[in-house]
Write a protein that holds these residues in place. Structure first.
Motif, PDB file in Angstrom:
ATOM      1  N   TYR A   1       0.831  -1.206   0.000  1.00 55.71           N
ATOM      2  CA  TYR A   1       0.000   0.000   0.000  1.00 55.71           C
ATOM      3  C   TYR A   1       0.865   1.256   0.000  1.00 55.71           C
ATOM      4  O   TYR A   1       0.580   2.228  -0.701  1.00 55.71           O
TER       5      TYR A   1
ATOM      6  N   TYR B   1       2.145   1.775  -3.294  1.00 55.70           N
ATOM      7  CA  TYR B   1       1.034   2.121  -4.187  1.00 55.70           C
ATOM      8  C   TYR B   1       0.749   3.623  -4.108  1.00 55.70           C
ATOM      9  O   TYR B   1       0.639   4.307  -5.133  1.00 55.70           O
ATOM     10  N   TYR B   2       0.662   4.154  -2.897  1.00 54.69           N
ATOM     11  CA  TYR B   2       0.451   5.596  -2.751  1.00 54.69           C
ATOM     12  C   TYR B   2       1.668   6.361  -3.260  1.00 54.69           C
ATOM     13  O   TYR B   2       1.543   7.407  -3.884  1.00 54.69           O
TER      14      TYR B   2
ATOM     15  N   ASP C   1     -17.095   0.182 -16.108  1.00 56.16           N
ATOM     16  CA  ASP C   1     -15.848  -0.549 -15.866  1.00 56.16           C
ATOM     17  C   ASP C   1     -15.057  -0.678 -17.161  1.00 56.16           C
ATOM     18  O   ASP C   1     -15.634  -0.795 -18.236  1.00 56.16           O
TER      19      ASP C   1
ATOM     20  N   GLN D   1      -0.639  -6.716 -11.303  1.00 59.05           N
ATOM     21  CA  GLN D   1      -0.416  -6.456  -9.881  1.00 59.05           C
ATOM     22  C   GLN D   1       0.924  -7.058  -9.453  1.00 59.05           C
ATOM     23  O   GLN D   1       1.346  -8.086  -9.980  1.00 59.05           O
TER      24      GLN D   1
ATOM     25  N   ASN E   1      -1.608  -9.946  -1.012  1.00 54.21           N
ATOM     26  CA  ASN E   1      -2.405  -9.178  -1.941  1.00 54.21           C
ATOM     27  C   ASN E   1      -2.371  -7.686  -1.588  1.00 54.21           C
ATOM     28  O   ASN E   1      -2.688  -7.301  -0.476  1.00 54.21           O
ATOM     29  N   SER E   2      -1.947  -6.846  -2.529  1.00 58.08           N
ATOM     30  CA  SER E   2      -1.962  -5.398  -2.287  1.00 58.08           C
ATOM     31  C   SER E   2      -2.153  -4.698  -3.627  1.00 58.08           C
ATOM     32  O   SER E   2      -1.972  -5.305  -4.680  1.00 58.08           O
ATOM     33  N   PRO E   3      -2.549  -3.423  -3.601  1.00 61.44           N
ATOM     34  CA  PRO E   3      -2.808  -2.761  -4.882  1.00 61.44           C
ATOM     35  C   PRO E   3      -1.556  -2.298  -5.613  1.00 61.44           C
ATOM     36  O   PRO E   3      -1.660  -1.675  -6.661  1.00 61.44           O
TER      37      PRO E   3
ATOM     38  N   GLU F   1      -3.712   4.597 -10.342  1.00 61.44           N
ATOM     39  CA  GLU F   1      -5.033   4.627  -9.710  1.00 61.44           C
ATOM     40  C   GLU F   1      -6.079   3.896 -10.543  1.00 61.44           C
ATOM     41  O   GLU F   1      -6.860   3.112 -10.019  1.00 61.44           O
TER      42      GLU F   1
ATOM     43  N   GLU G   1      -5.721  -0.085 -10.201  1.00 60.94           N
ATOM     44  CA  GLU G   1      -6.557  -0.493  -9.077  1.00 60.94           C
ATOM     45  C   GLU G   1      -8.059  -0.364  -9.336  1.00 60.94           C
ATOM     46  O   GLU G   1      -8.797  -1.320  -9.172  1.00 60.94           O
ATOM     47  N   GLN G   2      -8.528   0.796  -9.750  1.00 62.81           N
ATOM     48  CA  GLN G   2      -9.976   1.013  -9.772  1.00 62.81           C
ATOM     49  C   GLN G   2     -10.658   0.466 -11.020  1.00 62.81           C
ATOM     50  O   GLN G   2     -11.839   0.153 -10.988  1.00 62.81           O
ATOM     51  N   HIS G   3      -9.925   0.417 -12.128  1.00 55.80           N
ATOM     52  CA  HIS G   3     -10.453  -0.099 -13.402  1.00 55.80           C
ATOM     53  C   HIS G   3     -11.713   0.618 -13.862  1.00 55.80           C
ATOM     54  O   HIS G   3     -12.579   0.043 -14.488  1.00 55.80           O
ATOM     55  N   ARG G   4     -11.823   1.864 -13.506  1.00 56.55           N
ATOM     56  CA  ARG G   4     -12.863   2.731 -14.053  1.00 56.55           C
ATOM     57  C   ARG G   4     -12.485   4.152 -13.651  1.00 56.55           C
ATOM     58  O   ARG G   4     -11.642   4.347 -12.776  1.00 56.55           O
TER      59      ARG G   4
ATOM     60  N   VAL H   1     -13.203   7.353 -11.713  1.00 60.69           N
ATOM     61  CA  VAL H   1     -14.021   7.760 -10.579  1.00 60.69           C
ATOM     62  C   VAL H   1     -13.783   9.247 -10.330  1.00 60.69           C
ATOM     63  O   VAL H   1     -12.645   9.710 -10.390  1.00 60.69           O
TER      64      VAL H   1
ATOM     65  N   PHE I   1     -10.560  10.986  -8.318  1.00 60.69           N
ATOM     66  CA  PHE I   1      -9.613   9.894  -8.055  1.00 60.69           C
ATOM     67  C   PHE I   1      -8.230  10.401  -7.694  1.00 60.69           C
ATOM     68  O   PHE I   1      -7.430   9.673  -7.130  1.00 60.69           O
TER      69      PHE I   1
ATOM     70  N   ASN J   1     -13.249  10.550   0.650  1.00 60.39           N
ATOM     71  CA  ASN J   1     -13.879  10.770  -0.653  1.00 60.39           C
ATOM     72  C   ASN J   1     -14.274   9.431  -1.242  1.00 60.39           C
ATOM     73  O   ASN J   1     -13.915   8.378  -0.727  1.00 60.39           O
ATOM     74  N   GLU J   2     -15.023   9.475  -2.349  1.00 57.82           N
ATOM     75  CA  GLU J   2     -15.609   8.240  -2.862  1.00 57.82           C
ATOM     76  C   GLU J   2     -14.569   7.294  -3.447  1.00 57.82           C
ATOM     77  O   GLU J   2     -14.840   6.115  -3.617  1.00 57.82           O
ATOM     78  N   THR J   3     -13.371   7.813  -3.756  1.00 56.20           N
ATOM     79  CA  THR J   3     -12.322   6.930  -4.267  1.00 56.20           C
ATOM     80  C   THR J   3     -11.925   5.904  -3.219  1.00 56.20           C
ATOM     81  O   THR J   3     -11.503   4.803  -3.525  1.00 56.20           O
TER      82      THR J   3
ATOM     83  N   GLU K   1     -13.739   1.802  -2.522  1.00 53.79           N
ATOM     84  CA  GLU K   1     -13.253   0.499  -2.960  1.00 53.79           C
ATOM     85  C   GLU K   1     -11.980   0.117  -2.211  1.00 53.79           C
ATOM     86  O   GLU K   1     -11.790  -1.033  -1.821  1.00 53.79           O
ATOM     87  N   GLN K   2     -11.122   1.109  -1.965  1.00 51.88           N
ATOM     88  CA  GLN K   2      -9.894   0.834  -1.219  1.00 51.88           C
ATOM     89  C   GLN K   2     -10.215   0.278   0.156  1.00 51.88           C
ATOM     90  O   GLN K   2      -9.610  -0.695   0.608  1.00 51.88           O
TER      91      GLN K   2
ATOM     92  N   LYS L   1     -11.615  -3.290  -0.029  1.00 55.03           N
ATOM     93  CA  LYS L   1     -10.569  -4.268  -0.329  1.00 55.03           C
ATOM     94  C   LYS L   1      -9.654  -4.455   0.866  1.00 55.03           C
ATOM     95  O   LYS L   1      -9.228  -5.565   1.170  1.00 55.03           O
TER      96      LYS L   1
ATOM     97  N   ARG M   1      -9.256  -8.126   2.147  1.00 52.56           N
ATOM     98  CA  ARG M   1      -7.953  -8.787   2.082  1.00 52.56           C
ATOM     99  C   ARG M   1      -7.578  -9.387   3.419  1.00 52.56           C
ATOM    100  O   ARG M   1      -6.820 -10.333   3.502  1.00 52.56           O
TER     101      ARG M   1
ATOM    102  N   LYS N   1     -17.872  -5.308  -7.117  1.00 57.97           N
ATOM    103  CA  LYS N   1     -16.553  -5.707  -7.616  1.00 57.97           C
ATOM    104  C   LYS N   1     -15.746  -6.454  -6.562  1.00 57.97           C
ATOM    105  O   LYS N   1     -15.154  -7.493  -6.824  1.00 57.97           O
TER     106      LYS N   1
ATOM    107  N   PHE O   1     -13.606 -11.383  -3.703  1.00 53.82           N
ATOM    108  CA  PHE O   1     -13.402 -12.080  -2.423  1.00 53.82           C
ATOM    109  C   PHE O   1     -14.679 -12.832  -2.048  1.00 53.82           C
ATOM    110  O   PHE O   1     -15.418 -12.397  -1.170  1.00 53.82           O
TER     111      PHE O   1
END
Lengths: 369, 333
Positions: free
Chosen positions: A59, A62-63, A178, A187, A201-203, A270, A274-277, A279, A282, B69-71, B74-75, B78, B82, B101, B106
């Motif tokens: 994570y 990822y950030y 999506d 990943q 498992n991590s993004p 992003e 990770e998000q696959h759409r 948003v 974001f 926020n809405e982002t 999903e984080q 998950k 996880r 999703k 999961f």
């Protein structure tokens, strides 16, 4: 800055940033203590939440990936003498370009869709930076003002598109449909799994490696090519650059477009990662954090990567801290992050003069003895 | 430098392993609020109250998280999936796409979503018939108004909130047909839930145009409407939680949406092993929605009004009155 006495590498690049971060932690600690919590426990939770186990490290990186892209975007512009506050807007438009690129190709060829997505991200980010750059180069409209304003335009544009034409059919939230199946970046845990290493498992995804490549590319471009030299000259002394035959307005536009492309690539991590759409919102302020990252990293690629990891750790560790210490509200976490940005970014010279004086005295003493 | 970082990482890793081994394997459900935040005196706070009730009754612990926020929806989902959380409760229709999703990814983790309908074997969807509760508060507004004009202020303009408006209008028209309505929405993105300033301005403009009662279905933004009612000495109707106490005398009533009951039931069922996936609808008949009467507004709701409300309630429960609905209010596409 006027003092030419040079500090050794380790003082400039390790000691001073560490002092800044410690000062930020000290102030945060006082606030946490005033809120009735144990600051040392909070700090250990934060550090553990950021680096304590594989998922946390994933994570954090990822950030950090977001911040490397936006930090580089600030830095490239800075070397050309431009203060690019528009990373946020450029990243948003990059995300839009990425989404359009992906949907242009569709699901028939995922690899091609990813490539178009990446190109779209860089292209749209660059184009969004092109307009303020052109206004600066040709009309003298100050880049700080125009890029800030362009952030607002980008955010409104994205919100408009996501509640209108790009809205997911039948959906209620401002987000796109999506991405087609299979369109996304690998990943890290899958990648490591292929070579037989088990990783939680991590993004974290391969856009981190792309970010590192970009950092190396920026380093090479700025310090190893003629273009980079011209760019830095234009930034440090526009008059000298002009005298030497470098077109400053051309450098302004080129640097900003490069910066915009880098900020735009944030979407790789992003959205493709990770998000696959797409948003709404974001970018989560990564464009602004990029400013602090660039300055904390002394505008050098290696420094930016390290500073990005520090901020990634703060984001990840901060989230874990709010899980484990319910008394510490999300606002308190934002405050800690804000203090680090304040001390490391805005007040980075706070300790410079005292440290330099102290160092100078020590060196003199050493020489006298 | 690299060495320093490497050593630091290894050091932290070692301490973390010890800490995690020490954590007990008790049943710990997770509540994820929406961007309104835990203490919004409305929708999210109802969920918080339900979780607290679970804690009090069973002595069990729970964890919660407020996304900024809405982002982060999903984080956050998950993150807990996880870690094989025992039950993840996502509060708000905004979570629906993310829940679908993440629940697909999961399949062994249990999810409960409030307000959204996700058809998966490991998801429990709980939705409310907000239109039925809104019908009743619409009746109250129609019986109380002196100007013949009533208002509605929605948070984010989505079908779910349109459903509140539909019920409210129909309930008011059920009492008298000569009313005029003014409706406004705070915005089209999730930030609309968190904008009490704009909501207050909208309310003031409605009051200035002759409206004397406003029903606000806007989460934390609704607090701005209540403030405007206080400032302008008019009436407003609260939503989700009982908001009568926020400005006694100015909150005519509150349309209760018993998110607290839903959250508490989901947690208790999961703890006892009786949690079931599937779709559960909570309307007037199931006690899922209602209007609030307490000491703060007892003087505003007369016995005569109550009689008419009770009649209408019985008719809705028996199916004699079917309250209109907005299409796609719980859709999770």
């Amino acid at each position: 800055m006027a003092d030419a006495r040079k500090l050794p590498f380790w003082v400039d690049n390790i000691l001073l940033p560490t002092l800044n971060v410690l000062a930020a932690f000290l102030v945060s600690g006082i606030v946490i203590w005033a809120l009735g919590n144990d600051p040392f426990e909070a700090l250990s939770l934060l550090v553990q939440g950021a680096f304590g186990y594989q998922e946390a490290v994933g994570y954090t990186f990822y950030y950090a990936t977001n911040f490397i892209f936006t930090g580089l975007a600030v830095s490239v512009a800075y070397h050309a003498g431009l203060f690019n506050i528009g990373g946020e807007g450029q990243a948003m438009l990059g995300g839009l370009g990425l989404t359009l690129g992906v949907f242009l190709v569709g699901g028939s060829s995922p690899l091609l869709a990813v490539i178009f997505g990446i190109l779209g991200a860089a292209l749209f980010g660059a184009l969004w930076a092109f307009v303020p750059a052109l206004l600066q180069a040709k009309r003298g409209a100050h880049i700080v003002i125009t890029t800030i304003m362009f952030n607002f335009i980008a955010s409104s544009l994205l919100a408009y598109l996501l509640v209108g034409p790009l809205k997911r059919p039948g959906g209620q939230m401002p987000e796109s449909a999506d991405f087609p199946d299979g369109v996304g970046l690998l990943q890290l845990h899958d990648l490591l799994g292929m070579v037989g290493i088990d990783y939680e498992n991590s993004p974290m995804n391969i856009s981190f490696l792309i970010a590192l490549l970009c950092a190396a590319g920026v380093g090479f471009l700025l310090w190893r090519t003629r273009f980079g030299f011209e760019l830095r000259v234009a930034g440090q002394n526009a008059g000298a650059a002009r005298f030497a035959g470098v077109s400053v307005s051309r450098m302004t536009v080129m640097a900003m477009m490069l910066a915009g492309a880098l900020a735009g690539m944030m979407g790789l991590n992003e959205l493709l990662g990770e998000q696959h759409r797409l948003v709404n919102g974001f970018t989560q302020g990564a464009g602004f954090v990029g400013i602090a990252v660039a300055f904390m990293g002394r505008n050098k690629p290696v420094g930016i990567v390290l500073a990005a990891i520090l901020f990634g750790a703060l984001y990840q560790g901060g989230a874990e801290l709010s899980f484990d210490m319910p008394d510490i509200q999300r606002e308190a976490i934002v405050m800690i992050q804000g203090l680090v940005i304040l001390f490391a970014g805005a007040m980075e010279h706070l300790f410079r003069t005292p440290v330099r004086n102290l160092y100078g005295r020590l060196v003199k003493k050493g020489a006298a003895a | 430098m690299k060495n320093f970082f490497g050593r630091a990482v290894i050091g932290f890793a070692a301490s973390a392993v010890i800490a995690f081994a020490a954590a007990a394997a008790d049943f710990t459900p997770v509540v994820l609020y929406d961007v309104g935040g835990k203490f919004d005196k409305s929708f999210n706070e109802a969920a918080h109250v339900g979780a607290e009730a679970f804690k009090k009754e069973t002595g069990g612990e729970y964890r919660d998280f407020e996304p900024t926020n809405e982002t982060q929806y999903e984080q956050a989902l998950k993150r807990f999936a996880r870690r094989n959380a025992d039950l993840v409760i996502a509060v708000g229709v905004g979570y629906s796409v993310a829940v679908r999703k993440v629940a697909e990814e999961f399949p062994n983790v249990k999810f409960t979503i409030i307000d959204g309908n996700v058809d998966l074997p490991n998801v429990q969807s709980i939705t409310f018939k907000e239109n039925e509760g809104s019908f009743l508060v619409g009746m109250i507004a129609a019986m109380k108004t002196e100007t013949g004009q009533i208002g509605f202020i929605g948070g984010m303009d989505i079908p779910l909130i349109r459903r509140f408006e539909e019920g409210y209008r129909q309930g008011a028209n059920y009492v008298r047909s000569d009313l005029s309505f003014i409706e406004n929405y705070v915005g089209t993105t999730a930030s609309a839930w968190n904008d009490p300033i704009k909501a207050a301005e909208l309310a003031k403009s409605q009051y200035a145009r002759g409206v004397d009662i406003i029903f606000a279905a806007a989460g934390p933004s609704g607090l701005g409407v209540i403030q405007a009612a206080k400032d302008k000495d008019r009436l407003t109707i609260g939503v989700d939680s009982n908001q009568n106490h926020v400005a006694p005398g100015h909150v005519l009533t509150s349309m209760l949406k018993r998110v607290d009951l839903a959250v508490q039931a989901a947690m208790t069922d999961a703890k006892n092993g009786t949690w079931k996936a599937g779709h559960r609808v909570m309307g007037l008949a199931e006690g899922g929605v209602d209007y609030a009467v307490d000491e703060n507004n007892a003087a505003l709701i007369t016995a005569e009004m109550k009689t008419r409300l009770d009649e209408a309630r019985a008719k809705i429960v028996s199916g004699e009155i079917v309250v209109d609905d907005a299409e796609g209010a719980n859709s999770a596409h």
